[in-house]
Design a protein around this motif. Structure first.
Motif, PDB file in Angstrom:
ATOM      1  N   ASP A  33     -62.093 150.632  25.715  1.00  0.00           N
ATOM      2  CA  ASP A  33     -60.870 149.899  26.085  1.00  0.00           C
ATOM      3  C   ASP A  33     -61.148 148.657  26.923  1.00  0.00           C
ATOM      4  N   ASN A  34     -62.367 148.539  27.462  1.00  0.00           N
ATOM      5  CA  ASN A  34     -62.753 147.353  28.237  1.00  0.00           C
ATOM      6  C   ASN A  34     -61.800 147.093  29.406  1.00  0.00           C
ATOM      7  N   ARG A  35     -61.492 148.161  30.158  1.00  0.00           N
ATOM      8  CA  ARG A  35     -60.665 147.997  31.352  1.00  0.00           C
ATOM      9  C   ARG A  35     -61.451 147.294  32.453  1.00  0.00           C
ATOM     10  N   TRP A  36     -60.817 146.415  33.252  1.00  0.00           N
ATOM     11  CA  TRP A  36     -59.411 146.117  33.207  1.00  0.00           C
ATOM     12  C   TRP A  36     -59.190 144.666  32.815  1.00  0.00           C
ATOM     13  N   SER A  37     -59.735 144.296  31.652  1.00  0.00           N
ATOM     14  CA  SER A  37     -59.349 143.034  31.030  1.00  0.00           C
ATOM     15  C   SER A  37     -57.941 143.188  30.476  1.00  0.00           C
ATOM     16  N   MET A  38     -57.279 142.072  30.173  1.00  0.00           N
ATOM     17  CA  MET A  38     -55.949 142.054  29.540  1.00  0.00           C
ATOM     18  C   MET A  38     -54.925 142.885  30.306  1.00  0.00           C
ATOM     19  N   THR A  39     -54.957 142.797  31.613  1.00  0.00           N
ATOM     20  CA  THR A  39     -54.213 143.721  32.467  1.00  0.00           C
ATOM     21  C   THR A  39     -53.324 142.989  33.467  1.00  0.00           C
ATOM     22  N   ILE A  40     -52.095 143.485  33.645  1.00  0.00           N
ATOM     23  CA  ILE A  40     -51.258 143.061  34.763  1.00  0.00           C
ATOM     24  C   ILE A  40     -51.700 143.852  35.989  1.00  0.00           C
ATOM     25  N   MET A  41     -51.971 143.153  37.078  1.00  0.00           N
ATOM     26  CA  MET A  41     -52.432 143.799  38.305  1.00  0.00           C
ATOM     27  C   MET A  41     -51.448 143.554  39.443  1.00  0.00           C
ATOM     28  N   TYR A  53     -62.679 142.258  41.956  1.00  0.00           N
ATOM     29  CA  TYR A  53     -63.144 141.989  40.592  1.00  0.00           C
ATOM     30  C   TYR A  53     -62.221 142.651  39.571  1.00  0.00           C
ATOM     31  N   SER A  54     -62.225 142.119  38.351  1.00  0.00           N
ATOM     32  CA  SER A  54     -61.381 142.656  37.280  1.00  0.00           C
ATOM     33  C   SER A  54     -61.960 143.912  36.651  1.00  0.00           C
ATOM     34  N   MET A  55     -63.261 144.072  36.715  1.00  0.00           N
ATOM     35  CA  MET A  55     -63.898 145.264  36.168  1.00  0.00           C
ATOM     36  C   MET A  55     -65.138 145.592  36.977  1.00  0.00           C
ATOM     37  N   GLY A  56     -65.591 146.849  36.845  1.00  0.00           N
ATOM     38  CA  GLY A  56     -66.760 147.284  37.593  1.00  0.00           C
ATOM     39  C   GLY A  56     -66.464 148.526  38.415  1.00  0.00           C
ATOM     40  N   PRO A  57     -67.310 148.816  39.389  1.00  0.00           N
ATOM     41  CA  PRO A  57     -67.089 149.984  40.256  1.00  0.00           C
ATOM     42  C   PRO A  57     -65.794 149.846  41.059  1.00  0.00           C
ATOM     43  N   ASP A  58     -65.225 150.974  41.460  1.00  0.00           N
ATOM     44  CA  ASP A  58     -63.992 150.960  42.244  1.00  0.00           C
ATOM     45  C   ASP A  58     -64.120 150.112  43.497  1.00  0.00           C
ATOM     46  N   SER A  59     -65.281 150.170  44.142  1.00  0.00           N
ATOM     47  CA  SER A  59     -65.478 149.416  45.390  1.00  0.00           C
ATOM     48  C   SER A  59     -65.396 147.921  45.144  1.00  0.00           C
TER      49      SER A  59
END
Length: 599
Positions: free
Chosen positions: A287-295, A213-219
């Motif tokens: 900051d709404n991580r991790w939208s708008m992000t290169i992964m 997923y792009s955002m949420g818990p690390d797992s």
């Protein structure tokens, strides 16, 4: 005793996997075929073919055409595998297999039966960016999120899997990336409060291997807080959750409807995430991580290696999904493994693709005004962040702000239309939008399956422009500067193609296929196809003769007014008014046009 059959099975699976991967790689390495939408895993969209070159391209002629039978926006391009061309359409996502050795005879046709209720849930037209090929299969990601593997010879369904739920706003507009024994699949729907993800399915049978997923818990995000980095530092525990208010991340956007690239040496896959939901920034502080992000992620496990967030707390819908172009180049006197990305926010980025180190961040359209620059001082607490100009912000102290004259508009200085790279010139060739906007955010409540935008937009050409809404540019990714620029009446919404013949091809919204000199930008050829071009130019050979093909069919975000019959200037998220003049130059269509030199 019992380990022998298991070992034998494991070995056979490894051999099968290696074969599938090697087969596709071999086809990508063969310039006579066009085996993947992006040209290669590096997204360079470069062809070694040079039969058509800067000296003779002026003599190009239309060799043959094919009508798709569909009248919405035609993005992506055909594939060519072993003298068979695979052509796709927008919804209902028909796929044709055409025999290039028999006058384009239709070998088979696949037409999925999809619920038309998916159409109003699709943002910005019913486009699809093309099919993929691997292991004797044609892979189609349908609008309704069903991923279907078809037998490349017969069109019969080999397997099918559902990737999302259109009733919640989850749809698809993108292609997929087949690599090794997997197929990487994204999701669309950021305007409906979808939580973005990338999923790896088994190429063999469609079973799910991993989902990130792009955002949420690390797992959920497949993040190791100590090993995943952002600008060289560990992201830390639950780095995403700490930047959202409450449970907003569950409907936080960050969809993954763009392009994917892959580096076999590091086994990393690269892609970008889209806008946070809602478009009203006052409703989602942080900051709404991790939208708008290169992964960057490990292909086999999906585990994140590094992130770079380009537009923290986005206030303008500057999705980060545009292609990541991988090159091995000399940078400041040192050979580096680079990633170059032209973002919607108007900045062209160059990064080290192994570490995520930020090397260059410069504007690739001089009209960009929402930020002054990206901070490059590694000792600053603002390192890597764009420096926002308050006048063009759309919220202040948690309150909505109506802002005017923001450049670029929400569709960005470049949307998903892919750029190309020529190793001969060392330049990137970039289709751009020269468009600005007025932005009025408003409060919006979330309801599953309903629009979750919260903003009204008006779009128009940049005030200091030549009157046009686009440019086609050549870019130096080391210096971060434009080498030459060609103005266009409308945004350039077509994917570019660079060739060893020192020619670069692109299309225009009026419908012109254009060829320009790769070194100077001089126009060498122009031909108007029956409808506006938002497709990507490709090339291939049959019997030793080079052909250039492109889909025309006006639509997409820029052409949504024509495609969907919209007239209210604020519809289409502001694009209907911005591109109202398109109807004076083109009309609906759905056609493949193939060009060649005369015999």
């Amino acid at each position: 005793m019992r380990t022998l059959p298991i070992l034998g099975l494991a070995m056979s699976l490894c051999v099968g996997t290696a074969y599938a991967d090697a087969d596709l790689q071999k086809r990508m390495d063969d310039p006579n075929q066009w085996a993947i939408q992006t040209g290669d895993y590096q997204n360079q969209r470069y062809s070694e073919l040079d039969q058509i070159n800067k000296d003779n391209v002026k003599d190009l002629q239309v060799d043959w055409t094919f009508s798709t039978g569909v009248l919405r926006g035609h993005e992506g391009s055909p594939l060519v595998i072993d003298n068979v061309m695979y052509v796709h359409t927008p919804f209902p996502n028909i796929v044709y297999a055409l025999d290039l050795k028999d006058d384009g005879k239709i070998i088979w046709k696949y037409e999925p039966k999809q619920d038309p209720n998916v159409i109003p849930v699709m943002c910005c037209d019913t486009v699809n960016r093309g099919v993929a090929y691997a292991d004797g299969k044609i892979i189609l990601h349908q609008a309704d999120t069903n991923v279907v593997a078809l037998d490349a010879k017969t069109g019969e369904v080999v397997w099918s899997v559902t990737n999302g739920d259109p009733s919640k706003g989850e749809t698809n507009t993108a292609t997929v990336l087949p690599v090794k024994d997997k197929v990487l699949v994204g999701i669309s729907g950021g305007e409906f409060g979808v939580r973005g993800s990338v999923t790896a399915y088994s190429l063999k049978d469609g079973s799910q291997v991993w989902r990130a997923y792009s955002m949420g818990p690390d797992s959920d995000m497949l993040v190791d807080p100590e090993k995943t980095t952002h600008l060289g530092k560990p992201v830390g525990k639950d780095s995403s959750l700490a930047t959202w208010e409450g449970d907003q991340w569950k409907i936080g956007g960050g969809t993954t409807w763009g392009w994917y690239s892959y580096d076999p040496e590091s086994n990393l896959v690269y892609y970008g995430t889209g806008n946070p939901s809602t478009w009203n920034p006052a409703q989602r502080p942080g900051d709404n991580r991790w939208s708008m992000t290169i992964m960057a992620r490990d292909l086999d496990t999906g585990m994140a290696r590094w992130f770079y967030q380009m537009t923290p707390h986005d206030e303008w819908d500057y999705d980060g999904i545009n292609e990541m172009i991988l090159t091995d180049q000399e940078f400041n006197g040192e050979q580096r493994k680079l990633l170059t990305h032209f973002d919607r926010n108007g900045f062209g980025y160059t990064l080290d693709r192994l570490t995520g180190e930020l090397l260059v961040a410069e504007k690739f359209d001089p009209a960009v005004n929402w930020a002054t620059h990206v901070e490059m001082d590694k000792n600053s607490d603002q390192y890597g962040r764009p420096q926002v100009v308050a006048e063009y912000s759309t919220e202040h102290n948690g309150e909505d702000v109506n802002s005017t004259g923001i450049c670029p508009a929400a569709l960005g200085s470049k949307d998903q239309q892919p750029a190309s790279f020529s190793p001969k010139t060392g330049l990137f060739y970039v289709p751009t939008n020269h468009v600005c906007m007025d932005y009025e955010p408003f409060r919006v409540a979330y309801t599953a399956g309903q629009p979750y935008v919260g903003a009204t937009l008006a779009m128009y050409p940049a005030a200091d422009s030549h009157g046009g809404m686009g440019n086609f540019i050549a870019w130096d990714n080391e210096k971060g500067e434009i080498k030459w620029s060609i103005p266009e009446r409308f945004s350039v919404w077509s994917g570019a193609l660079a060739t060893a013949g020192d020619v670069v091809f692109y299309g225009t919204l009026e419908g012109y296929l254009k060829a320009v000199d790769a070194n100077t930008g001089e126009e060498l050829y122009s031909f108007k196809t029956p409808s506006g071009i938002i497709g990507n130019v490709m090339t291939y050979t049959v019997d030793g003769k080079q052909y250039v093909g492109v889909l025309s069919g006006i639509g997409g975000w820029a052409g949504i007014g024509l495609a969907a019959g919209l007239t209210n200037p604020n519809e289409g998220l502001g694009a209907v008014g911005g591109y109202a003049a398109l109807s004076d130059y083109t009309a609906l269509g759905g056609q493949l046009t193939v060009f060649a030199l005369p015999n």
